[in-house]
Design a protein around this motif. Structure first.
Motif, mmCIF file in Angstrom:
data_model
loop_
_atom_site.group_PDB
_atom_site.id
_atom_site.type_symbol
_atom_site.label_atom_id
_atom_site.label_comp_id
_atom_site.label_asym_id
_atom_site.label_seq_id
_atom_site.Cartn_x
_atom_site.Cartn_y
_atom_site.Cartn_z
ATOM 1 N N HIS A 6 26.863 46.344 64.614
ATOM 2 C CA HIS A 6 26.727 45.268 63.635
ATOM 3 C C HIS A 6 26.345 43.957 64.284
ATOM 4 O O HIS A 6 25.445 43.276 63.862
ATOM 5 C CB HIS A 6 28.036 45.087 62.876
ATOM 6 C CG HIS A 6 28.212 46.113 61.805
ATOM 7 N ND1 HIS A 6 29.409 46.358 61.209
ATOM 8 C CD2 HIS A 6 27.330 46.960 61.241
ATOM 9 C CE1 HIS A 6 29.272 47.322 60.320
ATOM 10 N NE2 HIS A 6 28.012 47.698 60.334
ATOM 11 N N SER A 7 27.076 43.639 65.384
ATOM 12 C CA SER A 7 26.792 42.353 66.008
ATOM 13 C C SER A 7 25.387 42.359 66.597
ATOM 14 O O SER A 7 24.659 41.372 66.496
ATOM 15 C CB SER A 7 27.825 42.040 67.072
ATOM 16 O OG SER A 7 27.772 43.038 68.078
ATOM 17 N N HIS A 9 22.859 44.005 65.502
ATOM 18 C CA HIS A 9 21.917 43.860 64.401
ATOM 19 C C HIS A 9 21.902 42.411 63.908
ATOM 20 O O HIS A 9 20.864 41.851 63.634
ATOM 21 C CB HIS A 9 22.310 44.791 63.261
ATOM 22 C CG HIS A 9 21.631 44.460 61.970
ATOM 23 N ND1 HIS A 9 20.332 44.825 61.725
ATOM 24 C CD2 HIS A 9 22.047 43.767 60.889
ATOM 25 C CE1 HIS A 9 19.987 44.373 60.538
ATOM 26 N NE2 HIS A 9 21.002 43.736 60.004
ATOM 27 N N GLY A 10 23.149 41.843 63.874
ATOM 28 C CA GLY A 10 23.249 40.473 63.370
ATOM 29 C C GLY A 10 22.414 39.515 64.191
ATOM 30 O O GLY A 10 21.673 38.721 63.654
ATOM 31 N N GLY A 13 18.693 40.173 63.741
ATOM 32 C CA GLY A 13 18.225 39.704 62.441
ATOM 33 C C GLY A 13 18.155 38.191 62.394
ATOM 34 O O GLY A 13 17.228 37.619 61.864
ATOM 35 N N HIS A 14 19.137 37.544 63.026
ATOM 36 C CA HIS A 14 19.188 36.089 62.934
ATOM 37 C C HIS A 14 17.975 35.449 63.608
ATOM 38 O O HIS A 14 17.390 34.510 63.098
ATOM 39 C CB HIS A 14 20.467 35.581 63.582
ATOM 40 C CG HIS A 14 20.699 34.132 63.344
ATOM 41 N ND1 HIS A 14 21.089 33.658 62.118
ATOM 42 C CD2 HIS A 14 20.541 33.050 64.137
ATOM 43 C CE1 HIS A 14 21.195 32.352 62.166
ATOM 44 N NE2 HIS A 14 20.855 31.956 63.387
ATOM 45 N N HIS A 17 14.936 35.374 61.576
ATOM 46 C CA HIS A 17 14.993 34.619 60.328
ATOM 47 C C HIS A 17 14.718 33.139 60.526
ATOM 48 O O HIS A 17 14.999 32.331 59.674
ATOM 49 C CB HIS A 17 16.368 34.773 59.675
ATOM 50 C CG HIS A 17 16.462 36.012 58.836
ATOM 51 N ND1 HIS A 17 15.720 36.193 57.707
ATOM 52 C CD2 HIS A 17 17.207 37.130 58.980
ATOM 53 C CE1 HIS A 17 16.005 37.378 57.194
ATOM 54 N NE2 HIS A 17 16.888 37.966 57.948
ATOM 55 N N HIS A 19 13.165 29.474 60.714
ATOM 56 C CA HIS A 19 12.493 28.853 59.585
ATOM 57 C C HIS A 19 10.981 28.846 59.746
ATOM 58 O O HIS A 19 10.461 28.470 60.778
ATOM 59 C CB HIS A 19 13.016 27.425 59.415
ATOM 60 C CG HIS A 19 13.280 27.111 57.993
ATOM 61 N ND1 HIS A 19 14.114 27.873 57.225
ATOM 62 C CD2 HIS A 19 12.777 26.166 57.182
ATOM 63 C CE1 HIS A 19 14.148 27.386 56.015
ATOM 64 N NE2 HIS A 19 13.334 26.353 55.960
#
Lengths: 130, 214
Positions: A6-7, A9-10, A13-14, A17, A19
């Motif tokens: 999870h971490s 992936h987190g 993903g971050h 993302h 801007h």
């Protein structure tokens, strides 16, 4: 196991993302190239049909369809700023899926209904009536 | 009795409750997924038009002894209409460029110009429709005309809503300035507007030019 993945992936993903990362800056040059190409690609088919230069209807039809397809690609690249990498490739993925669906819908409908027309209703052509 | 509860308590401790969602939700910046979501909407809209194009392709030759495309379509008028939409596309491009340079007034100017070109397109299209209906070529006349009015009318309806959206955004930018949310909305409308131009390429090629050729 679950927390580790999870971490990981987190974080992955971050980062993606960030801007405005997926949207390349538009440029004046890009818009002008797109506009000039679109004008040319619009003018040629209208001229072909209105003047009848090619003489043959089938050849003209194929020509304007090809020119239309090229113009759609030009709009996609220069106006809609489609690149394989925008939004991590998801826009391109959605586009490819949609194009496949559109081709199946159009080609399938036209193909099936053409054969229905020619095979199911003989003698319905008004020009063949006495 | 006590041993069993102790055992079950130990079991509950070792066995983690299964989690079926990402527990540690990382924060998404507001609107970070809007552009992708709007693109997916446009793709679904594309399917709507594909179905309408297919319908027109199947029914487009059924005139029911009524008028044919050759008698109805006025290509110079369609060419004028096409140029209006193409010009509105490039002026929207200029608006996006001014938005990137943070020139609010120049951006608003190009947005108004785009809206006027869009309105000119709609006006010409409505004139064409009125002219056809006046000649008796109503949507009820033949399958060709039903599918024609449905396809071209749906596109015109999209342009109408695009103009309404544009007016809304002009007011929003005028009141709140070029804030992040407004920029995002402007980019969404940009995609919508250019997408409508892409659909129009299909319309003038497949409906008008091929109709006159037939």
């Amino acid at each position: 196991m679950s927390t580790g993945s999870h971490s990981a992936h987190g974080h992955g993903g971050h980062d993606s993302h960030g801007h405005d990362s997926g949207h390349p800056e538009s440029t004046f040059k890009g818009y002008m190239i797109g506009f000039v190409l679109s004008v040319i690609l619009t003018a040629i088919p209208f001229w072909l049909v209105m003047s009848g230069t090619l003489g043959n209807k089938d050849v003209t039809t194929v020509a304007i369809l090809v020119l239309g397809a090229i113009q759609i690609v030009v709009h996609m690249i220069y106006f809609l700023h489609m690149t394989p990498s925008s939004e991590n490739g998801w826009t391109m993925m959605a586009l490819i899926f949609t194009v496949v669906m559109v081709v199946i819908t159009l080609a399938g409908s036209l193909w099936v209904m053409y054969h229905m027309n020619t095979n199911m209703m003989p003698g319905m052509d008004p020009s063949q009536l006495p | 009795m006590t041993t069993t509860t102790a055992a079950s308590a130990a079991l509950a401790e070792t066995k983690e409750a299964p989690v079926f969602y990402v527990a540690d939700e990382h924060d998404h910046p507001e609107g970070s997924s809007t552009m992708l979501g709007f693109w997916l909407y446009l793709m679904s809209d594309c399917l709507v038009f594909a179905v309408l194009f297919a319908t027109y392709g199947v029914l487009g030759a059924n005139y029911a002894a009524g008028p044919s495309p050759k008698e109805l379509f006025d290509l110079p008028l369609v060419a004028l209409n096409t140029s209006m939409l193409l010009l509105s596309s490039i002026t929207y491009g200029f608006a996006v460029l001014e938005m990137q340079k943070k020139n609010q007034n120049a951006m608003l100017f190009w947005l108004v110009v785009t809206g006027l070109f869009g309105a000119a397109f709609l006006g010409i299209e409505l004139y064409e429709f009125a002219h056809m209906i006046h000649e008796g070529a109503t949507p009820q006349r033949s399958a060709f005309l039903s599918s024609f009015f449905t396809l071209v009318g749906t596109h015109g309806l999209h342009v109408t809503f695009g103009i309404i959206w544009m007016i809304t955004l002009i007011v929003q930018v005028w009141k709140f300035g070029l804030i992040e949310a407004n920029k995002r909305r402007l980019l969404c409308l940009s995609m919508f507007w250019h997408f409508l131009d892409v659909v129009w390429i299909g319309v003038f090629t497949f409906v008008y030019l091929m109709g006159v050729l037939r």
